[in-house]
Write a protein that holds these residues in place. Structure first.
Motif, PDB file in Angstrom:
ATOM      1  N   ARG A   1     -48.939  77.091  74.530  1.00  0.00           N
ATOM      2  CA  ARG A   1     -49.117  76.853  73.100  1.00  0.00           C
ATOM      3  C   ARG A   1     -49.426  75.382  72.814  1.00  0.00           C
ATOM      4  NH1 ARG A   1     -44.579  77.907  68.403  1.00  0.00           N
ATOM      5  NH2 ARG A   1     -45.805  77.032  66.715  1.00  0.00           N
ATOM      6  N   ALA A   2     -48.715  74.505  73.497  1.00  0.00           N
ATOM      7  CA  ALA A   2     -48.953  73.073  73.302  1.00  0.00           C
ATOM      8  C   ALA A   2     -50.371  72.701  73.727  1.00  0.00           C
ATOM      9  CB  ALA A   2     -47.923  72.273  74.098  1.00  0.00           C
TER      10      ALA A   2
ATOM     11  N   ASP B   1     -52.719  73.799  71.080  1.00  0.00           N
ATOM     12  CA  ASP B   1     -52.663  72.876  69.940  1.00  0.00           C
ATOM     13  C   ASP B   1     -53.466  71.611  70.220  1.00  0.00           C
ATOM     14  OD1 ASP B   1     -51.110  74.634  68.578  1.00  0.00           O
ATOM     15  OD2 ASP B   1     -49.215  73.592  68.901  1.00  0.00           O
TER      16      ASP B   1
END
Lengths: 402, 402
Positions: free
Chosen positions: A302-303, A306
């Motif tokens: 997820r990071a 992002d």
């Protein structure tokens, strides 16, 4: 429609009580006259039933509403805190148990990490969590409607038996009976995806008519709501979409077959694919996040998303597309327009959701898919815990239909 | 469960009449006392309702049953011939209309070949068929419950509008309204696969609880029976499995996408594949049966199968396996244990059925598929015509639930 058996007076009373309680629950604050209108019962019957419910502490008068000419009517509502329920989510890494009120609001939560525990020890953890919550109630089990459990795997909801839960090594475990015997309260067990769907029917307004709620985590399963009721299937396996074969040349699934949806779209599949992608692109954000032990988590993916990492996006989009393909099949079979996604993978957010939607639309008939909405679940709380509690609202109070 | 609107006396009477009629229909010959037991109505109410039904000619007394101590009870049953219904099957090559009694028994059939007709002319043919059947009734439309239509395509059953029927070139055709205006009787229109499923619920005993009936002809569609009721989906598209993509590299489908189930498993797909196979093996039985015009029919494929022709077997098994794959998906989604196949392709019999079954089992979770039965439909008659008539039994008499 099956013929109803001839109703006894007692059954009629219970049925009327459930009707009235449900009117209060869904439409309160509400007057006795409006309850009579909604339920089709006579005012006398409504008056009697309301008296009974107030005697049991389930309902109370909250004052007078606006007058519509004559004397202003007294308004009634359900006392949300008059009973509580224990809801349990036997999650992939964590078992979580909570005490909830009649609206699915959590009063207290306890949890244990269970990664790596064997089946026997896992049951002990369940007992510990329940004992802890009961100990925290001043009144023991008095006023406790019962215990609801949402678990992965295929569950015989009639008997509370977990027929097969591969990650917990449980086969034909009579969990419902074990808990009922130990605590002396009603127990209901259901598949976690189905429990989550029930939470959406019970606690969101307006109650959805038809809905598919798909849990995407380590396992992938759907809860089917048809006509505002949970649909279980003939063998309690409805919604087991995680083992739809989507890649005939795919890798082995924990069910023993190859290329199931779970092998390409589950949390574990995504992390595995991300690790492979990171190793191919050592300069990527994804590669940067590999732990000293050589591991990645869904949070890392997820990071990286992002941060706009292209390989993370590729990995996530591929997983999303496979899910979209299976959703297209669901749309074709059921033509249900409201599809809701939840579970750990849904936290990957927009890039994943876009891939799911795009593929689902491309792979299904335009005439059917044009009205379909595929959304992340509303953030009304822990759906499995809430749904597990809703199992009891159904059986004990008739507030939902499971 | 939605709250019932407050029932008026008239609604209650109609509801009670439907309950009693259904008890007679499902359980007759039966005494008034047993009807009261089955329906939960009082003997007085049952007596009143039965009197009304007898006055309308829908029920009659057939004599006394065995005594169980006291006076032998008078037995009642539905007068199957007291009403009739026109059922219409808008089939791929033939439109067939029939006059049926209340048990779905065909009294008279008329049909027209429609291959090659355009959409406008097709509607005229429907009118001709209906007019012919009404003319054959001595009483015109008196005693005619109405007209039911089973059609390919996506149908809005609420309004009788055919939203999309590609082979008939119909888009948003308000067929229900057209027929109702012309003949002055109630009209119901449904998708043909769904009508067939309704026939199985209405006319087979015991009534199935959950069932999937798949029509495999030029089109492929399923009718879903859930809780003894037909499930339509949110946009009347439930069961549209013919457009599930099974071969991403496949050929173009009439829906505009590629590799849909219909492109590999429909009657046309099988005939096309058989022709190609025959040309590759000029010594095969299949090749022998190619017509002077260079064509094969499904009947030719069946004959070649019967003669043990290997290429016919290969072609048919391939088509069957694709269908089996989609059925595996259905099993995963719905966990419905009873699957019934009908339509022209099902006449290929055992070699096809074996391939369907084998693939469906291989591709689905063993725990779910072990209890699944996949069978050819029972030979109770023309399912679409019967199901079309059953649409009226529902609406007009409450005998079925569609």
């Amino acid at each position: 429609m099956a013929f109803p058996a001839k109703a006894t007076h007692q059954q009629t009373r219970a049925h009327n009580a459930a009707l009235v309680l449900r009117a209060l629950y869904d439409h309160g604050p509400i007057s006795r006259a409006d309850v009579a209108r909604l339920t089709g019962l006579t005012r006398t019957t409504v008056g009697d039933v309301v008296g009974g419910l107030m005697g049991e502490g389930l309902a109370h008068e909250i004052g007078r509403g606006p007058s519509t000419g004559g004397k202003a009517p007294i308004l009634l509502e359900v006392v949300d805190a008059s009973r509580d329920v224990i809801g349990i989510d036997l999650g992939e890494f964590v078992f979580r148990a909570a005490l909830l009120d009649l609206r699915g609001r959590v009063q207290r939560t306890v949890e244990r990490e269970v990664g790596g525990l064997d089946g026997k020890r896992s049951i002990e953890v369940v007992h510990e969590l329940v004992a802890e919550l009961i100990a925290a109630r001043r009144s023991g089990t008095a006023g406790l409607l019962g215990i609801g459990v949402g678990t992965p795997g295929i569950v015989d909801a009639d008997t509370g038996t977990i027929r097969w839960a591969v990650n917990l090594e449980w086969h034909n475990l009579r969990l419902g009976e074990l808990l009922a015997e130990r605590y002396g309260v009603p127990v209901r067990v259901a598949n976690d995806s189905r429990a989550a769907a029930l939470a959406l029917v019970t606690f969101s307004r307006p109650r959805p008519q038809n809905l598919v709620a798909i849990k995407v985590g380590r396992g992938i399963g759907a809860g089917l709501v048809i006509g505002s009721e949970l649909f279980h299937g003939d063998g309690f396996g409805a919604g087991e979409i995680g083992h739809t074969v989507v890649d005939i040349d795919g890798s082995e699934c924990r069910c023993g077959r190859f290329g199931c949806l779970e092998t390409v779209a589950s949390s574990r599949a995504i992390v595995t694919a991300a690790l492979a992608a990171a190793r191919e692109e050592p300069d990527s954000v994804l590669a940067d996040r590999i732990s000293p032990a050589g591991e990645l988590t869904l949070e890392d993916v997820r990071a990286a998303l992002d941060a706009g990492d292209a390989s993370a996006l590729r990995v996530v989009a591929r997983a999303g597309r496979y899910l979209g393909q299976v959703i297209a099949g669901l749309i074709g079979v059921l033509d249900i327009e409201r599809i809701v996604l939840h579970g750990s993978v849904s936290r990957l957010g927009r890039p994943w959701l876009d891939a799911v939607r795009d593929e689902a639309r491309q792979q299904s008939l335009q005439l059917l898919s044009q009205d379909v909405s595929i959304e992340l679940a509303p953030a009304i709380g822990d759906l499995v815990v809430m749904g597990a509690s809703a199992l009891l609202l159904t059986d004990e109070l008739g507030l939902a239909v499971a």
